[in-house]
Motif scaffolding. Structure first.
Motif, PDB file in Angstrom:
ATOM      1  N   ARG A  57     -44.383  90.762 -23.055  1.00 19.50           N
ATOM      2  CA  ARG A  57     -43.301  90.540 -22.090  1.00 19.50           C
ATOM      3  C   ARG A  57     -42.404  89.377 -22.546  1.00 19.50           C
ATOM      4  N   PRO A  58     -41.113  89.456 -22.259  1.00 16.18           N
ATOM      5  CA  PRO A  58     -40.244  88.340 -22.619  1.00 16.18           C
ATOM      6  C   PRO A  58     -40.433  87.142 -21.687  1.00 16.18           C
ATOM      7  N   ALA A  59     -40.132  85.964 -22.210  1.00 17.05           N
ATOM      8  CA  ALA A  59     -40.148  84.739 -21.403  1.00 17.05           C
ATOM      9  C   ALA A  59     -38.819  84.024 -21.583  1.00 17.05           C
ATOM     10  N   LEU A  60     -38.384  83.364 -20.520  1.00 17.23           N
ATOM     11  CA  LEU A  60     -37.091  82.682 -20.548  1.00 17.23           C
ATOM     12  C   LEU A  60     -37.223  81.331 -19.854  1.00 17.23           C
ATOM     13  N   CYS A  61     -36.563  80.335 -20.412  1.00 14.87           N
ATOM     14  CA  CYS A  61     -36.600  78.973 -19.860  1.00 14.87           C
ATOM     15  C   CYS A  61     -35.181  78.525 -19.525  1.00 14.87           C
ATOM     16  N   VAL A  62     -34.983  78.061 -18.300  1.00 16.16           N
ATOM     17  CA  VAL A  62     -33.690  77.494 -17.896  1.00 16.16           C
ATOM     18  C   VAL A  62     -33.894  75.994 -17.670  1.00 16.16           C
ATOM     19  N   VAL A  63     -33.125  75.182 -18.390  1.00 13.31           N
ATOM     20  CA  VAL A  63     -33.236  73.726 -18.254  1.00 13.31           C
ATOM     21  C   VAL A  63     -32.393  73.266 -17.068  1.00 13.31           C
ATOM     22  N   VAL A  64     -32.968  72.406 -16.248  1.00  8.63           N
ATOM     23  CA  VAL A  64     -32.228  71.784 -15.145  1.00  8.63           C
ATOM     24  C   VAL A  64     -31.986  70.336 -15.554  1.00  8.63           C
ATOM     25  N   SER A  65     -30.697  69.939 -15.580  1.00 15.37           N
ATOM     26  CA  SER A  65     -30.369  68.615 -16.114  1.00 15.37           C
ATOM     27  C   SER A  65     -29.723  67.728 -15.055  1.00 15.37           C
ATOM     28  N   SER A  66     -29.618  66.444 -15.398  1.00 16.74           N
ATOM     29  CA  SER A  66     -28.996  65.443 -14.512  1.00 16.74           C
ATOM     30  C   SER A  66     -27.480  65.529 -14.616  1.00 16.74           C
ATOM     31  N   ALA A  67     -26.779  65.215 -13.506  1.00 16.17           N
ATOM     32  CA  ALA A  67     -25.317  65.179 -13.525  1.00 16.17           C
ATOM     33  C   ALA A  67     -24.861  64.208 -14.606  1.00 16.17           C
ATOM     34  N   GLY A  68     -23.890  64.623 -15.421  1.00 14.55           N
ATOM     35  CA  GLY A  68     -23.347  63.741 -16.456  1.00 14.55           C
ATOM     36  C   GLY A  68     -23.899  64.028 -17.841  1.00 14.55           C
ATOM     37  N   TYR A  69     -25.138  64.561 -17.922  1.00  9.04           N
ATOM     38  CA  TYR A  69     -25.737  64.881 -19.215  1.00  9.04           C
ATOM     39  C   TYR A  69     -24.871  65.908 -19.945  1.00  9.04           C
ATOM     40  N   PRO A  70     -24.623  65.830 -21.259  1.00  9.87           N
ATOM     41  CA  PRO A  70     -25.223  64.947 -22.259  1.00  9.87           C
ATOM     42  C   PRO A  70     -24.556  63.581 -22.377  1.00  9.87           C
ATOM     43  N   GLY A  71     -23.667  63.237 -21.465  1.00  6.96           N
ATOM     44  CA  GLY A  71     -23.117  61.882 -21.442  1.00  6.96           C
ATOM     45  C   GLY A  71     -24.023  60.994 -20.595  1.00  6.96           C
ATOM     46  N   GLU A  72     -23.430  59.988 -19.972  1.00  9.98           N
ATOM     47  CA  GLU A  72     -24.190  59.047 -19.144  1.00  9.98           C
ATOM     48  C   GLU A  72     -24.725  59.743 -17.902  1.00  9.98           C
ATOM     49  N   TYR A  73     -25.905  59.404 -17.491  1.00 16.94           N
ATOM     50  CA  TYR A  73     -26.472  59.960 -16.268  1.00 16.94           C
ATOM     51  C   TYR A  73     -27.363  58.907 -15.621  1.00 16.94           C
ATOM     52  N   ALA A  74     -27.606  59.090 -14.320  1.00 15.29           N
ATOM     53  CA  ALA A  74     -28.471  58.149 -13.600  1.00 15.29           C
ATOM     54  C   ALA A  74     -29.839  58.782 -13.415  1.00 15.29           C
ATOM     55  N   GLY A  75     -30.893  57.969 -13.414  1.00 13.73           N
ATOM     56  CA  GLY A  75     -32.252  58.466 -13.159  1.00 13.73           C
ATOM     57  C   GLY A  75     -32.697  58.099 -11.751  1.00 13.73           C
ATOM     58  N   GLY A  76     -33.969  58.341 -11.471  1.00 12.44           N
ATOM     59  CA  GLY A  76     -34.549  57.901 -10.204  1.00 12.44           C
ATOM     60  C   GLY A  76     -34.241  58.772  -9.002  1.00 12.44           C
ATOM     61  N   LYS A  77     -33.714  59.990  -9.209  1.00 10.65           N
ATOM     62  CA  LYS A  77     -33.404  60.878  -8.073  1.00 10.65           C
ATOM     63  C   LYS A  77     -34.666  61.636  -7.655  1.00 10.65           C
ATOM     64  N   PRO A  78     -35.045  61.564  -6.379  1.00 14.14           N
ATOM     65  CA  PRO A  78     -36.249  62.283  -5.944  1.00 14.14           C
ATOM     66  C   PRO A  78     -36.073  63.800  -6.091  1.00 14.14           C
ATOM     67  N   ILE A  79     -37.142  64.458  -6.548  1.00 17.08           N
ATOM     68  CA  ILE A  79     -37.124  65.916  -6.758  1.00 17.08           C
ATOM     69  C   ILE A  79     -38.033  66.568  -5.710  1.00 17.08           C
ATOM     70  N   THR A  80     -37.526  67.580  -5.034  1.00 15.26           N
ATOM     71  CA  THR A  80     -38.361  68.304  -4.060  1.00 15.26           C
ATOM     72  C   THR A  80     -38.443  69.780  -4.447  1.00 15.26           C
ATOM     73  N   GLY A  81     -39.446  70.454  -3.889  1.00 12.99           N
ATOM     74  CA  GLY A  81     -39.557  71.914  -4.050  1.00 12.99           C
ATOM     75  C   GLY A  81     -40.315  72.370  -5.272  1.00 12.99           C
ATOM     76  N   LEU A  82     -40.929  71.431  -6.022  1.00 10.18           N
ATOM     77  CA  LEU A  82     -41.597  71.815  -7.277  1.00 10.18           C
ATOM     78  C   LEU A  82     -42.758  72.777  -7.028  1.00 10.18           C
ATOM     79  N   ASP A  83     -43.570  72.503  -6.004  1.00 12.35           N
ATOM     80  CA  ASP A  83     -44.730  73.373  -5.726  1.00 12.35           C
ATOM     81  C   ASP A  83     -44.274  74.757  -5.266  1.00 12.35           C
ATOM     82  N   GLN A  84     -43.268  74.775  -4.384  1.00 13.32           N
ATOM     83  CA  GLN A  84     -42.764  76.073  -3.886  1.00 13.32           C
ATOM     84  C   GLN A  84     -42.216  76.909  -5.047  1.00 13.32           C
ATOM     85  N   ALA A  85     -41.583  76.255  -6.008  1.00  9.14           N
ATOM     86  CA  ALA A  85     -41.003  76.989  -7.142  1.00  9.14           C
ATOM     87  C   ALA A  85     -42.093  77.711  -7.925  1.00  9.14           C
ATOM     88  N   GLU A  86     -43.251  77.079  -8.054  1.00  2.77           N
ATOM     89  CA  GLU A  86     -44.315  77.672  -8.884  1.00  2.77           C
ATOM     90  C   GLU A  86     -45.122  78.736  -8.161  1.00  2.77           C
TER      91      GLU A  86
END
Ligand code: AMP
Ligand code: GLY
Length: 426
Positions: A326-355
């Motif tokens: 079977r094929p597999a596909l990966c979609v990258v989720v990135s920070s606003a501004g990437y590949p330039g400057e971006y800010a970190g420390g943003k809380p992420i929700t929904g990780l368990d529901q996604a899986e």
């Protein structure tokens, strides 16, 4: 067996996730890892480029094997330092890693071995490079020869833009000493494929084909990133062209590397442009691709540890890798501004529901645990990866998973895999 994985990105999460399924591993540690990796392995806060720190830790903890993910520690000689302490390590030595760490060296090796690649010239002086570019009348690619996190390559449609790119690299020194030497080459046209192979003293074992998506924007527009998504298998190259790539690219480059007073053992990644004039090399990397490894590990059914040990022991001829068809596909989720400057420390929700979506794994690329919250800690934050009955089914699962995940400024390309999904049957 006690195994230490070095690195903190999506590639390392995929490697750790896969190794954690090996029945032979009793202890799995990752340095430094990330919030996702911490679900499958103990994490220890040592930076990948802290060669002494890693070697001391591996010695003290009596690790049986160290798997090095990123290029920087390989280029710094981590495998040499571990081997000197009799610790088994996966990845090429410093001399071998030069195939990625020094694009001028790689290009010269290709030129002397007549390996098909873009015509190129190397320069250490701005004026000479500028004079050369001015004589060109087509698209030009300007590359900082050293390591620049995948961002030191500037693809230009005309010489005027190429001179601006050259100024960024050699005058403004945006990539520091990585830009001391530049490679100026013809712009190739075609579709790209990543050909990854395990290499030992005698053997080359090619993995399933994958395709990355380097530019930030849909339809492959905008500046290059480390990679915004990948899938496997790819419709191209067919078996004939793949054999051509093995014979004209992989065999001669591995032969050339083995002759540079050393043995190349590890993973060799050839970035190939499938041009009208045949396959041509864009670059070599001395390690697994990121994000190509995420779909590859989802499809690999065999024990990754067996393959890694076969490489170290020159026994690649004794293994066969079994892949999920079977094929597999990966979609990258990135920070606003990437590949330039971006800010970190943003809380992420929904990780368990996604899986909870079947055959879907959220690989973490740039995350960290802050109390009971997972927060963003990088440009590429997540690599949402799914298997599917078809490639568009896999992509649909990724998109459903991403719809459940939230963080401030989250961005992803919605067209990953478009070349294969929109392809007209021949
Ligand atoms: P590299 O790190 O050398 O692979 O370059 C990063 C990306 O730049 C590649 O994946 C291609 O998309 C693009 N690129 C590099 N070299 C060329 C070239 N000669 N012609 C066209 N695109 C290129
Ligand atoms: N996906 C591109 C790289 O790993 O260099």
């Amino acid at each position: 067996m006690k195994v230490l994985v070095v690195g903190s990105g999506g590639r390392e999460h995929a490697l750790v996730w896969k190794l954690a399924q090996s029945p032979r591993i009793t202890r799995l540690i990752c340095a430094p890892g990330n919030a996702g990796i911490a679900r499958h392995a103990q994490t220890v806060n040592i930076k990948p480029d802290d060669t002494n720190g890693i070697v001391e830790f591996a010695t003290k903890e009596k690790m049986d094997l160290v798997v090095v993910g990123p290029e920087d520690p390989l280029c710094l000689g981590l495998v040499d330092a571990l081997t000197a302490r009799s610790i088994r390590a996966f990845g090429p030595t410093k001399a071998g890693a030069r195939i990625e760490g020094d694009k001028a060296f790689a290009k010269e090796l290709m030129q002397t071995r007549s390996i098909p690649t873009a015509d190129a010239r190397m320069f250490t002086k701005f004026r000479d490079a500028k004079t050369y570019i001015a004589t060109r009348d087509t698209g030009v690619v300007v590359k900082a020869a050293g390591l620049a996190k995948g961002k030191g390559v500037i693809v230009c449609d005309d010489p005027a833009d190429a001179i601006i790119a050259l100024e960024r690299i050699m005058v403004k020194r945006e990539f520091g000493p990585a830009g001391d030497t530049v490679v100026v080459e013809e712009k190739l046209v075609g579709s790209e494929v990543s050909v990854l192979a395990f290499v030992d003293r005698q053997n080359i074992y090619v993995l399933e084909n994958t395709q990355d998506h380097k530019p930030i924007g849909e339809g492959d527009t905008g500046p290059n990133t480390g990679g915004m998504g990948a899938y496997s298998p790819t419709p191209e190259p067919d078996d004939k062209v793949l054999h051509q790539i093995e014979a004209e690219v992989l065999v001669p480059i591995v032969d050339a590397l083995h002759k540079e007073d050393m043995t190349y053992r590890g993973l060799l990644y050839a970035g190939i442009m499938l041009t009208a004039g045949g396959p041509k090399v864009l670059e070599f990397n001395c390690r697994f691709g990121d994000p190509e490894t995420q779909p590859l590990m989802m499809r690999l059914r065999s024990d990754l540890l067996d393959a890694i040990e076969a490489v170290i022991d020159d026994k690649l001829d004794q293994i066969t890798l079994d892949w999920d068809p079977r094929p597999a596909l990966c979609v990258v989720v990135s920070s606003a501004g990437y590949p330039g400057e971006y800010a970190g420390g943003k809380p992420i929700t929904g990780l368990d529901q996604a899986e909870t979506i079947p055959d879907t794994v959220v690989f973490h690329a740039g995350t960290r645990q802050l109390g009971d919250q997972v927060v963003t800690a990088g440009g590429r934050v997540l690599g949402v990866t799914a298997l599917g009955d078809t490639l568009s089914h896999a992509r649909q699962r990724c998109h459903e998973a991403i719809a459940r995940i939230h963080f401030d400024g989250a961005y992803h390309r919605k067209d990953i895999g478009y070349r294969a999904i929109n392809r007209k049957p021949k």
